[in-house]
Design an enzyme around this catalytic site. Structure first.
Site, PDB file in Angstrom:
ATOM      1  N   ASN A   1       0.873  -1.184   0.000  1.00  0.00           N
ATOM      2  CA  ASN A   1       0.000   0.000   0.000  1.00  0.00           C
ATOM      3  C   ASN A   1       0.904   1.226   0.000  1.00  0.00           C
ATOM      4  OD1 ASN A   1      -1.828   2.046   0.423  1.00  0.00           O
ATOM      5  ND2 ASN A   1      -2.607   1.266   2.361  1.00  0.00           N
TER       6      ASN A   1
ATOM      7  N   ARG B   1      -2.776  -2.230  -3.240  1.00  0.00           N
ATOM      8  CA  ARG B   1      -3.965  -1.417  -2.973  1.00  0.00           C
ATOM      9  C   ARG B   1      -3.909  -0.179  -3.856  1.00  0.00           C
ATOM     10  NH1 ARG B   1      -4.903   3.153   0.815  1.00  0.00           N
ATOM     11  NH2 ARG B   1      -7.149   3.376   1.064  1.00  0.00           N
TER      12      ARG B   1
ATOM     13  N   HIS C   1     -12.985   2.704   1.044  1.00  0.00           N
ATOM     14  CA  HIS C   1     -12.981   1.676   2.104  1.00  0.00           C
ATOM     15  C   HIS C   1     -13.682   0.396   1.646  1.00  0.00           C
ATOM     16  CE1 HIS C   1     -12.761   5.181   5.197  1.00  0.00           C
ATOM     17  NE2 HIS C   1     -11.544   4.738   4.926  1.00  0.00           N
TER      18      HIS C   1
ATOM     19  N   LEU D   1     -14.616   3.095  10.947  1.00  0.00           N
ATOM     20  CA  LEU D   1     -14.374   4.334  11.673  1.00  0.00           C
ATOM     21  C   LEU D   1     -12.906   4.450  12.058  1.00  0.00           C
ATOM     22  CD1 LEU D   1     -17.445   4.054  14.087  1.00  0.00           C
ATOM     23  CD2 LEU D   1     -17.362   5.134  11.822  1.00  0.00           C
TER      24      LEU D   1
ATOM     25  N   ASN E   1      -9.355   7.541  11.260  1.00  0.00           N
ATOM     26  CA  ASN E   1      -9.049   8.907  10.842  1.00  0.00           C
ATOM     27  C   ASN E   1      -9.828   9.249   9.578  1.00  0.00           C
ATOM     28  OD1 ASN E   1      -7.535  11.295  11.492  1.00  0.00           O
ATOM     29  ND2 ASN E   1      -6.379  10.933   9.629  1.00  0.00           N
TER      30      ASN E   1
ATOM     31  N   ARG F   1     -11.121  15.605   8.498  1.00  0.00           N
ATOM     32  CA  ARG F   1     -12.017  15.960   7.402  1.00  0.00           C
ATOM     33  C   ARG F   1     -13.389  16.340   7.956  1.00  0.00           C
ATOM     34  NH1 ARG F   1     -10.885  10.423   4.380  1.00  0.00           N
ATOM     35  NH2 ARG F   1      -8.639  10.633   4.051  1.00  0.00           N
TER      36      ARG F   1
ATOM     37  N   MET G   1      -9.216   9.973  18.539  1.00  0.00           N
ATOM     38  CA  MET G   1     -10.340   9.691  19.433  1.00  0.00           C
ATOM     39  C   MET G   1      -9.874   9.284  20.826  1.00  0.00           C
ATOM     40  SD  MET G   1     -13.600   9.702  19.861  1.00  0.00           S
ATOM     41  CE  MET G   1     -14.538   9.642  18.325  1.00  0.00           C
TER      42      MET G   1
ATOM     43  N   ASN H   1     -12.270  -0.134  18.800  1.00  0.00           N
ATOM     44  CA  ASN H   1     -11.657   0.122  20.107  1.00  0.00           C
ATOM     45  C   ASN H   1     -12.385   1.108  20.999  1.00  0.00           C
ATOM     46  OD1 ASN H   1      -9.195  -1.533  19.849  1.00  0.00           O
ATOM     47  ND2 ASN H   1      -8.756  -0.156  18.142  1.00  0.00           N
TER      48      ASN H   1
ATOM     49  N   GLU I   1      -7.726  -5.517   5.806  1.00  0.00           N
ATOM     50  CA  GLU I   1      -7.692  -5.200   4.379  1.00  0.00           C
ATOM     51  C   GLU I   1      -6.554  -5.924   3.662  1.00  0.00           C
ATOM     52  OE1 GLU I   1      -8.988  -0.784   3.735  1.00  0.00           O
ATOM     53  OE2 GLU I   1      -8.091  -0.936   5.737  1.00  0.00           O
TER      54      GLU I   1
END
Length: 395
Positions: A10, A87, A176, A205, A207, A237, A280, A331, A381
């Site tokens: 990636n 990716r 996603h 969910l 960044n 964002r 978060m 989390n 992923e």
């Protein structure tokens, strides 16, 4: 036949995330991150089992980093790599599934670069560098947008003049996709439902955040659009804002498009609302200590998420369950609980004890007895990209 090994790459604009995936193992044989590429601080971190190592690579570019990573992966794989899965963020309307790399695929990635100018060129750098270093090895591209190509036209079209879609590709694409696809398949496995006869709401969910409505293994709607800015409140964002905000800021503050774009993508979201952080975890600690900005950011994030999920439900013939995934989804028990407080109309109710247990990679169901299923599923992923690569090599 021995279990095969796929290297998943990636490439970002100044980074390379990689993992060596063996089809018979659930954990990665090798994983790592090259970051700050192109600068004097360029560095490579990798983990082999429990062993963590770091190598400074001053001024190394993508090709120099891959020249170290690829032989390392081949050595860890016992001398044999069976393929490389890349990716790629944006495939436009050209790609609905994984594709073996050839000139047509490379040109398709180039032509979609205007839709993802920060991502597709970097993805191309990784592909072309890997092809030069291992010209005989099968290379496969897996597109973030491909999963959402099953959306009906009424879900992906904007209400703008048709020529903008026909001539310039202005439509909703979604992102996603690899994560939403992986966790919806895992949800079907965990609940013993057929993938082809199951209906899910999925919330990825982190960044970057998005929701998705998945029917019988296909995306029917998603919250991100032409770009990853549309939809939910994210780390930095804004998500959805009044489209006329651009002209308002230009008229009242004299801002140009570059300033507005930077504000909406890098200075907004949790960071902008809280005035504190885009993380978060930091906001949860500050909220517990009574920080007003952190509390507001947390509540806006959860309310807008609930609002999006309720809207996504329009695309489902029935609801088999809601899935939380991604760094925050996996989390933050508090974010899950607060979001579900806003979703009472869908009769989604949480078991707080079960919710508290599902953190740090623990998967499980967290609904109360009188609720539709609510699942926490760690995304993977890299494994999904490897599986897509192997499936293509088998055809």
């Amino acid at each position: 036949m021995s279990a095969r090994n796929i290297l998943v790459i990636n490439c970002g604009s100044s980074s390379i995330k990689f993992a060596l995936v063996n089809e018979a193992r659930t954990s990665f044989s090798l994983q790592g991150l090259a970051e700050r590429l192109g600068s004097p601080e360029a560095i490579l971190h990798w983990q082999l089992g429990e062993d963590k190592q770091t190598r400074k690579m001053p001024d190394a570019n993508h090709q120099a980093a891959l020249a170290f990573i690829l032989p390392l992966a081949q050595e860890v794989a016992g001398g044999t790599l069976d393929g490389i899965g890349h990716r790629v963020v944006h495939g436009g309307e050209n790609f609905t599934s994984a594709s073996l790399v050839d000139e047509r695929v490379l040109e398709g990635i180039r032509s979609s670069a205007q839709l993802a100018p920060l991502h597709n060129p970097a993805n191309l750098i990784g592909i072309e560098a890997a092809m030069k270093l291992f010209p005989g090895l099968p290379q496969v591209t897996v597109f973030d947008t491909a999963f959402h190509q099953s959306m009906p036209e009424y879900a992906y079209r904007y209400a703008v003049p048709e020529y903008l879609y026909k001539e310039h590709g202005v439509r909703r694409y979604g992102f996603h996709g690899t994560s939403h696809r992986y966790v919806s398949q895992r949800a079907a496995e965990m609940t013993e439902l057929p993938v082809k006869d199951s209906c899910w709401l999925s919330a990825h969910l982190g960044n970057g955040s998005s929701t998705c409505a998945i029917v019988n293994g296909e995306s029917r709607d998603t919250s991100m659009g032409l770009t990853p800015l549309e939809g939910l409140v994210m780390g930095t964002r804004s998500g959805d804002v009044d489209p006329n905000l651009h002209s308002h800021l230009a008229r009242t503050l004299g801002w140009n498009l570059e300033q507005i774009d930077n504000m909406l993508n890098r200075e907004s979201g949790l960071k902008g609302l809280s005035g504190l952080s885009n993380d978060m975890r930091t906001l949860s600690e500050a909220r517990a200590a009574g920080h007003a900005g952190a509390t507001l950011a947390f509540d806006v994030f959860c309310y807008r998420l609930a609002k999006s999920l309720a809207g996504m439900a329009c695309a489902l013939p029935r609801l088999d369950g809601l899935i939380f995934t991604g760094g925050i989804g996996e989390n933050s028990a508090a974010a899950r609980s607060r979001t579900l407080q806003f979703l009472g109309l869908l009769h989604l109710r949480i078991d707080e004890e079960a919710n508290a247990r599902c953190v740090f990679g623990v998967a499980g169901e967290i609904q109360s007895k009188d609720s539709p299923r609510i699942l926490v599923i760690p995304t993977n992923e890299e494994r999904q990209i490897a599986l897509d690569t192997l499936a293509l090599l088998d055809t």
